[in-house]
Enzyme design. Structure first.
Site, PDB file in Angstrom:
ATOM      1  N   ARG A 153      -1.117 -62.601  26.006  1.00  0.00           N
ATOM      2  CA  ARG A 153      -1.963 -62.575  24.800  1.00  0.00           C
ATOM      3  C   ARG A 153      -3.344 -62.014  25.152  1.00  0.00           C
ATOM      4  O   ARG A 153      -3.990 -61.338  24.356  1.00  0.00           O
ATOM      5  CB  ARG A 153      -2.073 -63.978  24.179  1.00  0.00           C
ATOM      6  CG  ARG A 153      -2.908 -64.003  22.936  1.00  0.00           C
ATOM      7  CD  ARG A 153      -2.742 -65.227  22.024  1.00  0.00           C
ATOM      8  NE  ARG A 153      -2.203 -66.409  22.622  1.00  0.00           N
ATOM      9  CZ  ARG A 153      -2.877 -67.278  23.408  1.00  0.00           C
ATOM     10  NH1 ARG A 153      -4.149 -67.064  23.669  1.00  0.00           N
ATOM     11  NH2 ARG A 153      -2.282 -68.337  23.907  1.00  0.00           N
ATOM     12  N   TYR A 161      -6.441 -48.043   0.998  1.00  0.00           N
ATOM     13  CA  TYR A 161      -5.058 -48.546   1.069  1.00  0.00           C
ATOM     14  C   TYR A 161      -4.981 -49.910   0.367  1.00  0.00           C
ATOM     15  O   TYR A 161      -5.828 -50.793   0.614  1.00  0.00           O
ATOM     16  CB  TYR A 161      -4.651 -48.650   2.546  1.00  0.00           C
ATOM     17  CG  TYR A 161      -3.369 -49.412   2.760  1.00  0.00           C
ATOM     18  CD1 TYR A 161      -2.179 -48.980   2.178  1.00  0.00           C
ATOM     19  CD2 TYR A 161      -3.340 -50.559   3.543  1.00  0.00           C
ATOM     20  CE1 TYR A 161      -1.011 -49.687   2.363  1.00  0.00           C
ATOM     21  CE2 TYR A 161      -2.172 -51.265   3.738  1.00  0.00           C
ATOM     22  CZ  TYR A 161      -1.004 -50.821   3.144  1.00  0.00           C
ATOM     23  OH  TYR A 161       0.145 -51.518   3.317  1.00  0.00           O
ATOM     24  N   ASP A 213     -11.673 -46.181   8.131  1.00  0.00           N
ATOM     25  CA  ASP A 213     -10.239 -46.225   8.413  1.00  0.00           C
ATOM     26  C   ASP A 213      -9.800 -44.770   8.585  1.00  0.00           C
ATOM     27  O   ASP A 213      -9.773 -43.998   7.634  1.00  0.00           O
ATOM     28  CB  ASP A 213      -9.507 -46.894   7.237  1.00  0.00           C
ATOM     29  CG  ASP A 213      -8.000 -46.978   7.458  1.00  0.00           C
ATOM     30  OD1 ASP A 213      -7.460 -46.175   8.242  1.00  0.00           O
ATOM     31  OD2 ASP A 213      -7.357 -47.831   6.835  1.00  0.00           O
ATOM     32  N   LYS A 236       1.196 -45.099  11.829  1.00  0.00           N
ATOM     33  CA  LYS A 236       1.278 -43.803  11.160  1.00  0.00           C
ATOM     34  C   LYS A 236       1.225 -42.660  12.183  1.00  0.00           C
ATOM     35  O   LYS A 236       2.119 -42.544  12.999  1.00  0.00           O
ATOM     36  CB  LYS A 236       0.179 -43.728  10.104  1.00  0.00           C
ATOM     37  CG  LYS A 236       0.100 -44.974   9.190  1.00  0.00           C
ATOM     38  CD  LYS A 236       1.376 -45.188   8.433  1.00  0.00           C
ATOM     39  CE  LYS A 236       1.363 -46.274   7.384  1.00  0.00           C
ATOM     40  NZ  LYS A 236       0.840 -47.578   7.713  1.00  0.00           N
TER      41      LYS A 236
HETATM   42  N1  PLP Z   1      -4.770 -48.192   6.516  1.00  0.00           N
HETATM   43  C1  PLP Z   1      -4.066 -47.238   5.894  1.00  0.00           C
HETATM   44  C2  PLP Z   1      -4.766 -46.003   5.437  1.00  0.00           C
HETATM   45  C3  PLP Z   1      -2.704 -47.414   5.668  1.00  0.00           C
HETATM   46  O1  PLP Z   1      -2.010 -46.444   5.034  1.00  0.00           O
HETATM   47  C4  PLP Z   1      -2.063 -48.601   6.118  1.00  0.00           C
HETATM   48  C5  PLP Z   1      -0.615 -48.834   5.889  1.00  0.00           C
HETATM   49  O2  PLP Z   1       0.009 -48.152   5.114  1.00  0.00           O
HETATM   50  C6  PLP Z   1      -2.833 -49.574   6.750  1.00  0.00           C
HETATM   51  C7  PLP Z   1      -4.178 -49.333   6.955  1.00  0.00           C
HETATM   52  C8  PLP Z   1      -2.225 -50.865   7.240  1.00  0.00           C
HETATM   53  O3  PLP Z   1      -1.531 -50.652   8.411  1.00  0.00           O
HETATM   54  P1  PLP Z   1      -0.224 -51.484   8.863  1.00  0.00           P
HETATM   55  O4  PLP Z   1       0.827 -51.240   7.834  1.00  0.00           O
HETATM   56  O5  PLP Z   1       0.079 -50.924  10.209  1.00  0.00           O
HETATM   57  O6  PLP Z   1      -0.633 -52.920   8.896  1.00  0.00           O
END
Ligand code: PLP
Length: 386
Positions: A51, A104, A176, A201
């Site tokens: 961890r 998101y 992000d 992604k």
């Molecule tokens: N940020 C963006 C732009 C996303 O498209 C996503 C998921 O689709 C996330 C954050 C969240 O990531 P995760 O699904 O890996 O938790």
């Protein structure tokens, strides 16, 4: 790895050292939960319990930090786990968060449904309207959170301008960077304080792993994030960290191909009678095109398409393509299509973040562009004839 090396070189070598025991070129997956001690407290490689850290996770964290030009990198079991850890490290009840109005849906849900009940205040703002952002800052504002390109409407925010506004008020600016990936855009270089990724992604790139990353330069905040990562445990396991590291080795070539395929597709879709609007920053008609050209290396693999025939046409389109498979997520080598208002953004229906019902989202993969074009255009012909 010297920072003078090209991105592609660093993506392959940074944080990677061959296994000294066997000489294996690829560092092994240290699939272990604990590490033997030579006497109490005698840790051979600095590792104690998984961890707290594993060599496989350290490789990934070093690599992502290097690619984003950051001093500190942390990897997590998902993008949202990283976002949650960052926000816990920064916020206390009574603090105020400003978030872009088409981030998101899961990021909005995290703040709105987990942090707001805990005493955090949230405003969503149009990040392309700098006056609106300025006006939304309050004395208790702690975080300005943006996505550019945004999900799914592909809005482009001016990172440097937002950093100037945020920093003038002592606000932490978080970007992000999932849609762009570190190959196309490095927000820390534009002054942002923290960059987050859903490594699920483009970083992973093959739709076979869930992960997240948070990178930053500030030592004090990094210490808090490191503590929470250990104390709470939202970490990436060795197999997932290794898969993500492997994916990143090809990030540069994948992003080039995602971008060139998407540019050709966006240009072709604009001309189709079934299409009302194409949301892609690589089009010179996109309102954020010039800012994107300044802060991005290329325009990425994500396109949203508004259908002239409304929700029915959008649903028919999303359900009828063949190479573009109907699925959540994005950023893999294979092309995907989604219907955000009922999929990724279902959680923000009825809020200011609601996505228009005629919009479908394409994650353009790295397949042959002619095959992708023929799939999309023939499906649109059928939708148009309905
Ligand atoms: N940020 C963006 C732009 C996303 O498209 C996503 C998921 O689709 C996330 C954050 C969240 O990531 P995760 O699904 O890996 O938790």
């Amino acid at each position: 790895m010297p920072s003078s090396h090209d991105f592609s070189t660093r993506a392959i070598h940074s944080g990677q050292s061959f296994d000294p025991t066997t000489g294996a070129v690829i560092p092994p997956i240290y699939q272990t939960s604990t590490f033997v001690q030579d006497g109490i407290g005698g840790f051979r490689g600095g590792y104690e319990y998984a961890r707290g850290g594993t060599p496989t996770r350290t490789s990934l964290e070093t690599l992502v930090a290097d690619l984003e030009g950051a001093k500190h990198g942390f990897s997590f079991g998902s993008g949202l786990a990283g976002e949650d850890t960052l926000l816990r490290a920064v916020l206390a009840p009574g603090d105020h968060v400003i978030m872009g109005n088409d981030v998101y849906g899961g990021t909005h849900r995290l703040v709105n449904r987990v942090f707001v009940p805990w005493g955090i205040e949230l405003d969503t703002v149009e990040m392309t309207d700098l006056d609106a952002v300025r006006a939304s800052i309050r004395p208790n504002t702690k975080v300005l959170w943006l996505e550019t390109p945004s999900n799914p409407l592909m809005k482009i925010s001016d990172i440097a301008a937002l950093v100037e506004i945020g920093h003038a008020a002592g606000v932490l600016v978080v970007v992000d960077n999932t849609f762009a990936s570190p190959y196309l855009q490095n927000p820390l270089a534009d002054g942002a304080d923290v960059v987050t990724h859903s490594a699920t992604k483009y970083l992973g790139g093959h739709s076979d792993v869930l992960g997240g990353a948070v990178v930053l330069n500030d030592d004090e905040l990094a210490e808090k994030i490191g503590f929470l990562q250990f104390a709470v445990g939202p970490v990436s396991g060795p197999m997932d960290a290794w898969l993500t590291t492997r994916g990143i080795k090809t990030l540069a070539v994948r992003m080039e191909r995602h971008s060139s395929n998407a540019q050709a597709i966006a240009e072709a879709l604009v001309a189709h009678p079934a299409v009302e609007r194409v949301y892609y920053p690589g089009l010179s008609t996109h309102p954020g095109h010039e800012i994107a050209a300044r802060q991005m290396r290329a325009f990425g693999g994500m396109i949203s398409v508004g259908l002239a025939g409304g929700a029915a046409a959008a649903r028919a389109f999303a359900e009828s393509t063949e190479l573009f498979q109907l699925a959540e997520s994005l950023g893999g080598v294979e092309s995907l299509i989604s219907y955000p208002s009922e999929m990724t953004h279902a959680s923000v229906r009825g809020t200011a973040l609601e996505v228009p019902a005629n919009v479908t989202r394409l994650s353009v993969g790295i397949e042959g562009v002619d095959d992708l074009l023929s799939d999309l255009l023939s499906t649109l012909d059928r939708v148009n004839a309905l």
